[in-house]
Write an enzyme that holds these catalytic residues in place. Sequence first.
Site, PDB file in Angstrom:
ATOM      1  N   GLU A   1      59.003  13.636  78.869  1.00  0.00           N
ATOM      2  CA  GLU A   1      59.841  12.525  78.402  1.00  0.00           C
ATOM      3  C   GLU A   1      61.278  12.937  78.075  1.00  0.00           C
ATOM      4  O   GLU A   1      62.215  12.188  78.334  1.00  0.00           O
ATOM      5  CB  GLU A   1      59.193  11.857  77.177  1.00  0.00           C
ATOM      6  CG  GLU A   1      57.916  11.079  77.482  1.00  0.00           C
ATOM      7  CD  GLU A   1      56.677  11.951  77.610  1.00  0.00           C
ATOM      8  OE1 GLU A   1      56.774  13.183  77.374  1.00  0.00           O
ATOM      9  OE2 GLU A   1      55.609  11.416  77.945  1.00  0.00           O
TER      10      GLU A   1
ATOM     11  N   GLU B   1      66.643   1.629  74.888  1.00  0.00           N
ATOM     12  CA  GLU B   1      66.158   2.752  74.078  1.00  0.00           C
ATOM     13  C   GLU B   1      66.749   4.069  74.600  1.00  0.00           C
ATOM     14  O   GLU B   1      66.052   5.045  74.886  1.00  0.00           O
ATOM     15  CB  GLU B   1      64.628   2.832  74.014  1.00  0.00           C
ATOM     16  CG  GLU B   1      64.132   3.697  72.858  1.00  0.00           C
ATOM     17  CD  GLU B   1      62.612   3.888  72.850  1.00  0.00           C
ATOM     18  OE1 GLU B   1      62.115   4.788  73.533  1.00  0.00           O
ATOM     19  OE2 GLU B   1      61.933   3.129  72.138  1.00  0.00           O
TER      20      GLU B   1
ATOM     21  N   HIS C   1      43.019   6.277  73.949  1.00  0.00           N
ATOM     22  CA  HIS C   1      43.827   6.082  75.161  1.00  0.00           C
ATOM     23  C   HIS C   1      42.930   6.160  76.395  1.00  0.00           C
ATOM     24  O   HIS C   1      41.924   6.866  76.386  1.00  0.00           O
ATOM     25  CB  HIS C   1      44.891   7.199  75.181  1.00  0.00           C
ATOM     26  CG  HIS C   1      46.009   6.989  76.155  1.00  0.00           C
ATOM     27  ND1 HIS C   1      45.859   7.211  77.496  1.00  0.00           N
ATOM     28  CD2 HIS C   1      47.299   6.595  75.982  1.00  0.00           C
ATOM     29  CE1 HIS C   1      47.015   6.959  78.112  1.00  0.00           C
ATOM     30  NE2 HIS C   1      47.908   6.587  77.207  1.00  0.00           N
TER      31      HIS C   1
ATOM     32  N   ASP D   1      61.487   6.495  78.311  1.00  0.00           N
ATOM     33  CA  ASP D   1      61.387   7.884  78.770  1.00  0.00           C
ATOM     34  C   ASP D   1      60.176   8.200  79.633  1.00  0.00           C
ATOM     35  O   ASP D   1      59.789   9.363  79.749  1.00  0.00           O
ATOM     36  CB  ASP D   1      61.344   8.789  77.531  1.00  0.00           C
ATOM     37  CG  ASP D   1      60.189   8.436  76.595  1.00  0.00           C
ATOM     38  OD1 ASP D   1      59.276   7.713  77.024  1.00  0.00           O
ATOM     39  OD2 ASP D   1      60.224   8.885  75.435  1.00  0.00           O
TER      40      ASP D   1
ATOM     41  N   ARG E   1      50.901  14.494  76.642  1.00  0.00           N
ATOM     42  CA  ARG E   1      50.504  15.514  77.626  1.00  0.00           C
ATOM     43  C   ARG E   1      50.510  16.915  77.031  1.00  0.00           C
ATOM     44  O   ARG E   1      49.619  17.711  77.299  1.00  0.00           O
ATOM     45  CB  ARG E   1      51.490  15.502  78.808  1.00  0.00           C
ATOM     46  CG  ARG E   1      51.031  14.707  79.999  1.00  0.00           C
ATOM     47  CD  ARG E   1      52.071  14.781  81.107  1.00  0.00           C
ATOM     48  NE  ARG E   1      51.526  14.399  82.404  1.00  0.00           N
ATOM     49  CZ  ARG E   1      51.204  13.179  82.767  1.00  0.00           C
ATOM     50  NH1 ARG E   1      51.329  12.181  81.923  1.00  0.00           N
ATOM     51  NH2 ARG E   1      50.728  12.934  83.982  1.00  0.00           N
TER      52      ARG E   1
ATOM     53  N   HIS F   1      47.817  10.919  72.596  1.00  0.00           N
ATOM     54  CA  HIS F   1      47.855  10.872  74.066  1.00  0.00           C
ATOM     55  C   HIS F   1      48.818  11.859  74.713  1.00  0.00           C
ATOM     56  O   HIS F   1      48.803  12.050  75.912  1.00  0.00           O
ATOM     57  CB  HIS F   1      48.207   9.464  74.556  1.00  0.00           C
ATOM     58  CG  HIS F   1      49.650   9.086  74.307  1.00  0.00           C
ATOM     59  ND1 HIS F   1      50.673   9.507  75.110  1.00  0.00           N
ATOM     60  CD2 HIS F   1      50.233   8.338  73.335  1.00  0.00           C
ATOM     61  CE1 HIS F   1      51.817   9.020  74.659  1.00  0.00           C
ATOM     62  NE2 HIS F   1      51.581   8.324  73.580  1.00  0.00           N
TER      63      HIS F   1
HETATM   64  C1  UD1 Z   1      52.351   7.801  79.889  1.00  0.00           C
HETATM   65  C2  UD1 Z   1      53.787   8.330  79.852  1.00  0.00           C
HETATM   66  C3  UD1 Z   1      54.184   8.709  78.427  1.00  0.00           C
HETATM   67  C4  UD1 Z   1      53.895   7.544  77.472  1.00  0.00           C
HETATM   68  C5  UD1 Z   1      52.440   7.129  77.606  1.00  0.00           C
HETATM   69  C6  UD1 Z   1      52.152   5.931  76.735  1.00  0.00           C
HETATM   70  C7  UD1 Z   1      54.682   9.644  81.743  1.00  0.00           C
HETATM   71  C8  UD1 Z   1      54.659  10.921  82.471  1.00  0.00           C
HETATM   72  N1  UD1 Z   1      53.892   9.551  80.668  1.00  0.00           N
HETATM   73  O1  UD1 Z   1      51.502   8.898  79.558  1.00  0.00           O
HETATM   74  O2  UD1 Z   1      55.563   9.006  78.394  1.00  0.00           O
HETATM   75  O3  UD1 Z   1      54.130   7.996  76.157  1.00  0.00           O
HETATM   76  O4  UD1 Z   1      52.195   6.763  78.971  1.00  0.00           O
HETATM   77  O5  UD1 Z   1      50.774   5.689  76.606  1.00  0.00           O
HETATM   78  O6  UD1 Z   1      55.358   8.727  82.146  1.00  0.00           O
HETATM   79  N2  UD1 Z   1      44.842   5.311  82.479  1.00  0.00           N
HETATM   80  C9  UD1 Z   1      43.956   4.291  82.791  1.00  0.00           C
HETATM   81  N3  UD1 Z   1      44.305   3.002  82.467  1.00  0.00           N
HETATM   82  C10 UD1 Z   1      45.469   2.679  81.846  1.00  0.00           C
HETATM   83  C11 UD1 Z   1      46.357   3.725  81.514  1.00  0.00           C
HETATM   84  C12 UD1 Z   1      46.031   5.036  81.842  1.00  0.00           C
HETATM   85  O7  UD1 Z   1      42.895   4.530  83.338  1.00  0.00           O
HETATM   86  O8  UD1 Z   1      45.707   1.504  81.579  1.00  0.00           O
HETATM   87  C13 UD1 Z   1      44.473   6.714  82.816  1.00  0.00           C
HETATM   88  C14 UD1 Z   1      44.611   7.009  84.328  1.00  0.00           C
HETATM   89  O9  UD1 Z   1      43.535   7.830  84.719  1.00  0.00           O
HETATM   90  C15 UD1 Z   1      45.899   7.811  84.395  1.00  0.00           C
HETATM   91  C16 UD1 Z   1      45.866   8.545  83.072  1.00  0.00           C
HETATM   92  O10 UD1 Z   1      45.339   7.613  82.132  1.00  0.00           O
HETATM   93  O11 UD1 Z   1      45.926   8.691  85.510  1.00  0.00           O
HETATM   94  C17 UD1 Z   1      47.198   9.066  82.574  1.00  0.00           C
HETATM   95  O12 UD1 Z   1      48.210   8.065  82.647  1.00  0.00           O
HETATM   96  P1  UD1 Z   1      49.776   8.511  82.787  1.00  0.00           P
HETATM   97  O13 UD1 Z   1      50.622   7.267  82.780  1.00  0.00           O
HETATM   98  O14 UD1 Z   1      49.931   9.451  83.912  1.00  0.00           O
HETATM   99  O15 UD1 Z   1      50.023   9.363  81.481  1.00  0.00           O
HETATM  100  P2  UD1 Z   1      49.960   8.963  79.943  1.00  0.00           P
HETATM  101  O16 UD1 Z   1      49.441  10.143  79.207  1.00  0.00           O
HETATM  102  O17 UD1 Z   1      49.317   7.648  79.783  1.00  0.00           O
HETATM  103  N1  UDP Z   2      49.349   0.343  70.733  1.00  0.00           N
HETATM  104  C1  UDP Z   2      48.522  -0.717  71.108  1.00  0.00           C
HETATM  105  N2  UDP Z   2      47.150  -0.510  71.136  1.00  0.00           N
HETATM  106  C2  UDP Z   2      46.595   0.681  70.823  1.00  0.00           C
HETATM  107  C3  UDP Z   2      47.446   1.772  70.462  1.00  0.00           C
HETATM  108  C4  UDP Z   2      48.821   1.568  70.437  1.00  0.00           C
HETATM  109  O1  UDP Z   2      48.992  -1.819  71.392  1.00  0.00           O
HETATM  110  O2  UDP Z   2      45.353   0.795  70.867  1.00  0.00           O
HETATM  111  C5  UDP Z   2      50.819   0.120  70.725  1.00  0.00           C
HETATM  112  C6  UDP Z   2      51.592   0.594  69.493  1.00  0.00           C
HETATM  113  O3  UDP Z   2      51.649  -0.397  68.512  1.00  0.00           O
HETATM  114  C7  UDP Z   2      52.958   0.913  70.082  1.00  0.00           C
HETATM  115  C8  UDP Z   2      52.653   1.356  71.499  1.00  0.00           C
HETATM  116  O4  UDP Z   2      51.327   0.901  71.793  1.00  0.00           O
HETATM  117  O5  UDP Z   2      53.790  -0.229  70.163  1.00  0.00           O
HETATM  118  C9  UDP Z   2      52.749   2.851  71.622  1.00  0.00           C
HETATM  119  O6  UDP Z   2      52.240   3.247  72.841  1.00  0.00           O
HETATM  120  P1  UDP Z   2      51.814   4.745  73.129  1.00  0.00           P
HETATM  121  O7  UDP Z   2      51.425   5.409  71.861  1.00  0.00           O
HETATM  122  O8  UDP Z   2      50.806   4.672  74.231  1.00  0.00           O
HETATM  123  O9  UDP Z   2      53.111   5.371  73.762  1.00  0.00           O
HETATM  124  P2  UDP Z   2      54.452   6.053  73.160  1.00  0.00           P
HETATM  125  O10 UDP Z   2      55.071   5.101  72.196  1.00  0.00           O
HETATM  126  O11 UDP Z   2      54.044   7.349  72.536  1.00  0.00           O
HETATM  127  O12 UDP Z   2      55.284   6.275  74.380  1.00  0.00           O
END
Ligand code: UD1
Ligand code: UDP
Length: 389
Positions: free
Chosen positions: A137, A123, A247, A101, A216, A214
């Site tokens: 999502e 999924e 995160h 999602d 939004r 994490h």
């Molecule tokens: C994203 C997904 C969410 C998922 C989550 C898992 C969307 C809109 N959101 O949300 O569905 O549950 O990932 O964690 O698709 N960043 C880094 N390094 C990384 C990852 C993120 O610096 O490795 C920072 C960046 O500044 C980035 C910000 O995190 O702009 C947000 O990342 P983004 O993928 O937009 O949203 P998430 O809240 O991570």
């Molecule tokens: N996870 C990880 N390291 C962390 C936190 C979470 O590997 O420090 C794993 C967790 O076991 C799960 C996945 O990341 O499999 C979940 O990711 P996240 O919570 O970012 O996204 P969501 O599942 O809410 O989309």
Amino acid sequence: MTKDKIKIMTIFGTRPEAIKMAPVVLELFKHSDKIKPIVAVTAQHREMLDQVLNLFAIKPDYDLNIMSEGQTLFDITSRVLDGLKKVLDDAKPDMVLVHGDTTTTFAGALAAYYSQIAVGHVEAGLRTGNKFSPYPEEMNRKLTAALADLHFAPTVVARGNLLHEGIEAEKIFVTGNTVIDALHQTVKSTFKFSDELLENIDYRNKKIILVTTHRRENLGEPMRQVYKALKKLIADFPDLEIIFPVHKNPKVREIVNEELGNLPQVHLTDPLDYEPFANLMNRATLILTDSGGVQEEAPSLGKPVLVLRDTTERPEAVAAGTVKLVGTNMEDIYRESRLLLTNHHEYARMAEACNPYGDGLASKRIVQALLKFYKLSDKEPDFFRAERK
Ligand code: UD1
Ligand code: UDP
């Protein structure tokens, strides 16, 4: 016309998609006589994606490297669409597999549709019924379902949601969730943490709360409420240690540091690699999270989860009693956590292991369904049925 080898492209970009697609990628490679697997990553997440690619030794064929700090939904969608056009033109897969999602998921499915390439949705079928929770999502899932040709639903509940939206039954396969495949490959009772702090925690005698946040829709005040509840708990329980892998999102990190920085009982870390994280879940007393994946993993480890959200698209573990929705109000989180830390009966009731989400064979079922769809095998995948308690 039947082909004797099909090209299947997996597209993913964030940590959870990578963890849940890794077992599918590995399974596709086991059938390389009939399947040519192609891996395309958007790198919507950079470091958190690379952590997973390294663990499962997956080398992408294409990497769009789109992440930017503070990226918006518009940025992600347009960069993924633009980048994938060239990738799809070049690789010409028979089918694209997307997962779950995220915005990578939806934009990946849309790009495949624009290029008239079939889409398989792994999924599929999770729903809250509220288009702003989780945001974006819920809408990403619905839009991806509208674009998909095959739907790999993890549970019968998810299948029911898809049928309700008019998706034909023969296009839906109930497979279990691939996250349980990944978990089975990763959690070991003999695991040793390379991080000294995690290795030296007294898991037997201390109370350990593992926290992740994490979403939004929780940024800002809801997250602040969660962290205030944690502060109240450490004031009550001197034997409580909180481990919080934070995160990478700077908006999350800022609030965490303001509320929880420099507290001796709170261990703030960078996101952990999947292997230590999964093994830490296995040793924690209690998990507080707004994550989707963690809600699916913890029940099979017998760990109670308090979900920091008002809605969930994963009702199966709530029904089984391992997961409770507590929202983001400080008093509610404090009260429910306190109850579990003090009342053995309540704790034992929630800590009963159950497997509503999978049996470790989801990726095998998905690949079997693909082989059958392309007439490369006569075998139907079996139907995943959850254990009854
Ligand atoms: C994203 C997904 C969410 C998922 C989550 C898992 C969307 C809109 N959101 O949300 O569905 O549950 O990932 O964690 O698709 N960043 C880094 N390094 C990384 C990852 C993120 O610096 O490795 C920072 C960046 O500044 C980035 C910000 O995190 O702009 C947000 O990342 P983004 O993928 O937009 O949203 P998430 O809240 O991570
Ligand atoms: N996870 C990880 N390291 C962390 C936190 C979470 O590997 O420090 C794993 C967790 O076991 C799960 C996945 O990341 O499999 C979940 O990711 P996240 O919570 O970012 O996204 P969501 O599942 O809410 O989309």
